[in-house]
Scaffold this active site. Structure first.
Site, mmCIF file in Angstrom:
data_model
loop_
_atom_site.group_PDB
_atom_site.id
_atom_site.type_symbol
_atom_site.label_atom_id
_atom_site.label_comp_id
_atom_site.label_asym_id
_atom_site.label_seq_id
_atom_site.Cartn_x
_atom_site.Cartn_y
_atom_site.Cartn_z
ATOM 1 N NE ARG A 85 -33.246 33.569 2.208
ATOM 2 C CZ ARG A 85 -33.961 33.880 3.344
ATOM 3 N NH1 ARG A 85 -33.612 33.094 4.667
ATOM 4 N NH2 ARG A 85 -34.809 34.978 3.789
ATOM 5 C CB SER B 15 -35.588 38.342 -0.968
ATOM 6 O OG SER B 15 -36.614 38.987 0.004
ATOM 7 C CD GLU C 15 -33.154 34.710 -0.910
ATOM 8 O OE1 GLU C 15 -34.092 33.972 -0.742
ATOM 9 O OE2 GLU C 15 -33.178 35.804 -0.238
#
Length: 348
Positions: free
Chosen positions: A174, A246, A342
């Site tokens: 990420r 998410s 995130e």
């Protein structure tokens, strides 16, 4: 850099909206506005916008990886650069360029339809091609950085073009250079992907392997359909229940810290994350802390996937953040692990 020189620069009329409502432009459905919203259709338009837009600037894709904490007092930019073009093809691989405004799942469908391997595990991830290169989206053992060859960008500072190789993007979990050292300095206009023309399935995740097996042969179409089924069974539709997918990253911890957790919780799931490192599912940690399905006012942890925070209706960005902070605090108190979001928090 040469492979980009003949890319089309289609004529396009820019969209400019003053005091633009952003509720329908972020998947959390947060009811905020931006002083100005500009959609550009090619690099020349982007350069003209950058020459006069001022600051602050915010570039958005499908609005799926951000949380507005308040109205945005600046200019929001959105790419409408379209088109998918084969730049190079051999018996082994194909190089495909896509405009940053192409919907990501449309691109995956295009690749699957042409028999190109590499993007299929990333089916049904919301967002657009440009955001894929910035966020290094990933799912079911694949990351988009594994298939990105080059990223073409325009400099916010002077409008010049810079093409980043995969190595220069510094992809990690990420992570990309566009989220760190170069955050806000370049805007993605095209991404080139290297895809395999030979079968190369990645079925390391047991649930995916099982679902594909139930469908019959290990084909691109069956993998794509299996991923969609799994995601649909766990993740809420943002058109029905506002969310950003998410919300937290899966933490990577030391082997010794993992062993300490496993002594108390032998059932803890894990994945290798490099020498001496272990990745632990954030959803499992959150569920163990009793947050799955719980709410704080109009914000809640989803009852089927604890990794997802949802807007039950009328939530402000501050409501979602307060819930996230509470979850982070409880997980850290119980496991000694501090979760990282995130999702990007937007406050001008």
């Amino acid at each position: 850099m040469e492979r980009f020189k003949n890319l089309p620069n289609f004529a396009s009329a820019m969209t400019v909206i003053e005091n633009c409502p952003m509720k329908g432009r972020n998947t959390f459905g947060i009811d905020v506005s931006a002083d100005k919203f500009i959609e550009f259709g090619n690099e020349d338009e982007l350069r003209s916008v950058l020459a006069q837009a001022g600051t602050p600037l915010l570039t958005v894709g499908g609005g799926s990886n951000l949380l507005f904490l308040d109205d945005f007092h600046g200019t929001v930019l959105h790419s409408a650069i379209s088109g998918i073009e084969v730049l190079e093809e051999t018996d082994e691989y194909v190089m495909v360029s896509a405009g940053s405004g192409v919907v990501w799942d449309d691109f995956v469908g295009y690749c699957v339809g042409h028999g190109w391997w590499g993007a299929e595990n990333l089916t049904a991830i919301p967002g657009e091609v440009g955001a894929s290169a910035v966020q290094n989206i990933g799912a079911y053992g694949c990351e988009v950085g594994d298939i990105i060859h080059e990223v073409r960008t325009v400099s916010v500072k002077d409008g010049s073009v810079r093409v980043f190789s995969n190595e220069e993007c510094r992809y990690g979990y990420r992570y990309s250079i566009f989220k760190a050292e170069l955050k806000g300095q370049y805007i993605v206009t095209y991404v080139t992907y290297r895809l395999s023309r030979k079968a190369n399935p990645n079925l390391g995740y047991g649930a995916l392997r099982q679902s594909v097996g139930e469908s019959g042969e290990t084909t691109l179409e069956n993998i794509r359909n299996a991923v969609r089924r799994i995601r649909d069974s766990k993740l809420p539709d943002p058109k029905v229940l506002g969310n950003a997918g998410s919300f937290f990253m899966n933490p990577v911890i030391s082997q010794s810290d993992f062993e300490s957790i496993r002594r108390e919780y032998p059932e803890v799931p894990s994945y290798p994350a490099g020498e001496g490192l272990v990745k632990v599912p954030a959803g499992w940690l959150i569920e163990k802390c009793g947050w799955k399905g719980r709410a704080l006012g109009p914000a809640a942890v989803h009852d089927r996937q604890a990794l997802v925070l949802v807007n039950r209706g009328g939530a402000k960005g501050s409501d979602i953040k307060a819930l996230a902070d509470a979850v982070i605090s409880d997980v850290e108190a119980r496991f000694g692990i501090r979760l990282k979001a995130e999702v990007n928090f937007i406050l001008s």
